[in-house]
Design a protein around this motif. Structure first.
Motif, PDB file in Angstrom:
ATOM      1  N   SER A  31      -6.334  -9.409  -4.986  1.00 11.95           N
ATOM      2  CA  SER A  31      -5.316 -10.116  -4.197  1.00 11.95           C
ATOM      3  C   SER A  31      -5.627 -10.018  -2.711  1.00 11.95           C
ATOM      4  N   CYS A  32      -6.050  -8.832  -2.267  1.00 17.77           N
ATOM      5  CA  CYS A  32      -6.397  -8.646  -0.843  1.00 17.77           C
ATOM      6  C   CYS A  32      -7.541  -9.571  -0.465  1.00 17.77           C
ATOM      7  N   ARG A  33      -8.556  -9.611  -1.298  1.00 19.11           N
ATOM      8  CA  ARG A  33      -9.738 -10.424  -0.963  1.00 19.11           C
ATOM      9  C   ARG A  33      -9.365 -11.901  -0.940  1.00 19.11           C
ATOM     10  N   GLN A  34      -8.529 -12.309  -1.882  1.00 18.28           N
ATOM     11  CA  GLN A  34      -8.094 -13.707  -1.935  1.00 18.28           C
ATOM     12  C   GLN A  34      -7.326 -14.087  -0.666  1.00 18.28           C
ATOM     13  N   ALA A  35      -6.549 -13.116  -0.150  1.00 24.04           N
ATOM     14  CA  ALA A  35      -5.747 -13.380   1.045  1.00 24.04           C
ATOM     15  C   ALA A  35      -6.537 -13.104   2.326  1.00 24.04           C
ATOM     16  N   GLY A  36      -7.808 -12.681   2.186  1.00 24.65           N
ATOM     17  CA  GLY A  36      -8.632 -12.397   3.366  1.00 24.65           C
ATOM     18  C   GLY A  36      -8.231 -11.116   4.079  1.00 24.65           C
ATOM     19  N   VAL A  37      -7.617 -10.183   3.329  1.00 20.05           N
ATOM     20  CA  VAL A  37      -7.190  -8.901   3.921  1.00 20.05           C
ATOM     21  C   VAL A  37      -8.334  -7.900   3.784  1.00 20.05           C
ATOM     22  N   PRO A  38      -8.863  -7.354   4.893  1.00 21.89           N
ATOM     23  CA  PRO A  38     -10.051  -6.510   4.798  1.00 21.89           C
ATOM     24  C   PRO A  38      -9.783  -5.016   4.602  1.00 21.89           C
ATOM     25  N   LEU A  39      -8.572  -4.544   4.896  1.00 20.31           N
ATOM     26  CA  LEU A  39      -8.344  -3.095   4.880  1.00 20.31           C
ATOM     27  C   LEU A  39      -7.149  -2.722   4.019  1.00 20.31           C
ATOM     28  N   LEU A  40      -7.323  -1.619   3.297  1.00 21.32           N
ATOM     29  CA  LEU A  40      -6.250  -1.090   2.460  1.00 21.32           C
ATOM     30  C   LEU A  40      -5.999   0.357   2.890  1.00 21.32           C
ATOM     31  N   TRP A  41      -4.740   0.699   3.131  1.00 23.55           N
ATOM     32  CA  TRP A  41      -4.365   2.036   3.597  1.00 23.55           C
ATOM     33  C   TRP A  41      -3.471   2.712   2.557  1.00 23.55           C
ATOM     34  N   LEU A  42      -3.443   4.024   2.593  1.00 24.50           N
ATOM     35  CA  LEU A  42      -2.470   4.762   1.773  1.00 24.50           C
ATOM     36  C   LEU A  42      -2.253   6.148   2.362  1.00 24.50           C
ATOM     37  N   GLU A  43      -1.152   6.765   1.947  1.00 27.27           N
ATOM     38  CA  GLU A  43      -0.908   8.186   2.226  1.00 27.27           C
ATOM     39  C   GLU A  43      -0.822   8.921   0.900  1.00 27.27           C
ATOM     40  N   VAL A  44      -1.316  10.149   0.886  1.00 22.79           N
ATOM     41  CA  VAL A  44      -1.269  10.945  -0.354  1.00 22.79           C
ATOM     42  C   VAL A  44      -1.076  12.418   0.008  1.00 22.79           C
ATOM     43  N   ARG A  45      -0.317  13.108  -0.869  1.00 31.06           N
ATOM     44  CA  ARG A  45      -0.148  14.544  -0.660  1.00 31.06           C
ATOM     45  C   ARG A  45      -1.485  15.247  -0.925  1.00 31.06           C
ATOM     46  N   PRO A  46      -1.925  16.151  -0.039  1.00 31.92           N
ATOM     47  CA  PRO A  46      -3.166  16.893  -0.297  1.00 31.92           C
ATOM     48  C   PRO A  46      -3.107  17.664  -1.612  1.00 31.92           C
ATOM     49  N   SER A  47      -1.882  18.021  -2.063  1.00 27.15           N
ATOM     50  CA  SER A  47      -1.746  18.785  -3.306  1.00 27.15           C
ATOM     51  C   SER A  47      -1.917  17.900  -4.546  1.00 27.15           C
TER      52      SER A  47
END
Ligand code: COA
Length: 150
Positions: free
Chosen positions: A90-106
């Motif tokens: 979906s990102c590529r289709q929309a021309g979105v180049p970057l994906l971000w996230l947050e995650v617990r180190p645990s």
């Protein structure tokens, strides 16, 4: 995903999470649907049971992965990889180049999945998550979809 899916998604995610308190609430899902975020559920082809969910928020030139969970009986079978693959498409289709996230180190299992997918750690948000007896940091991770093979 539709509003009708929410009860089954909540049940599935509470059992999937190592700490059920970290699972998303009904409000989280309702507001994601109302906001028109990218939402997908994966259903079992035989039973129709919901066995995976993924939610992402689109911004300008980037997408933010907000949540992903897979039924505990299906962990390690590639369902997260499949849901992430649908998000990348979906990102590529929309021309979105970057994906971000947050995650617990645990959350070692999630971290392993993200690293395997090519996400790199780019920062830390101090005290981002509530945790027993205080707060827990978040690792900020980014995937460059132009460079990634995922
Ligand atoms: C994190 C989670 C979504 C992963 O789902 P999953 O379906 O088990 O992951 P997959 O089977 O698609 O694994 C993807 C890749 O990571 C690898 N992997 C999975 N679990 C791993 C582990 N514990 N250690 C090392 N590698 C692991 C898989 O081998 C696979 O690699 P491959 O693509 O090269 O085959 C699932 O564990 C979950 O629902 N956890 C609870 C909710 C949660 O913590 N969500 C994340 C919030 S940030």
């Amino acid at each position: 995903m539709t509003e009708d899916d929410i009860p089954a998604v909540l049940d599935m995610e509470r059992l999937a999470c190592p700490h059920p308190a970290h699972a998303w609430s009904e409000d989280n899902y309702r507001s994601s649907l109302r906001s028109g975020y990218w939402t997908r559920v994966r259903t079992h082809l035989g039973t129709g049971q919901i066995i995976g969910v993924c939610v992402a928020m689109d911004g300008v030139d980037e997408m933010h992965l907000l949540n992903i969970a897979v039924d505990k009986d299906w962990h390690g079978t590639g369902l997260a990889r499949g849901l992430l693959g649908a998000l990348y498409a979906s990102c590529r289709q929309a021309g979105v180049p970057l994906l971000w996230l947050e995650v617990r180190p645990s959350n070692e299992r999630a971290l392993a999945v993200y690293r395997r997918q090519g996400f790199v750690e780019v920062g830390v948000r101090k005290g981002y998550y509530p945790a027993p007896g205080g707060r827990e940091d978040a690792l900020v991770m980014r995937l460059d979809l132009k460079a990634a093979q995922a």
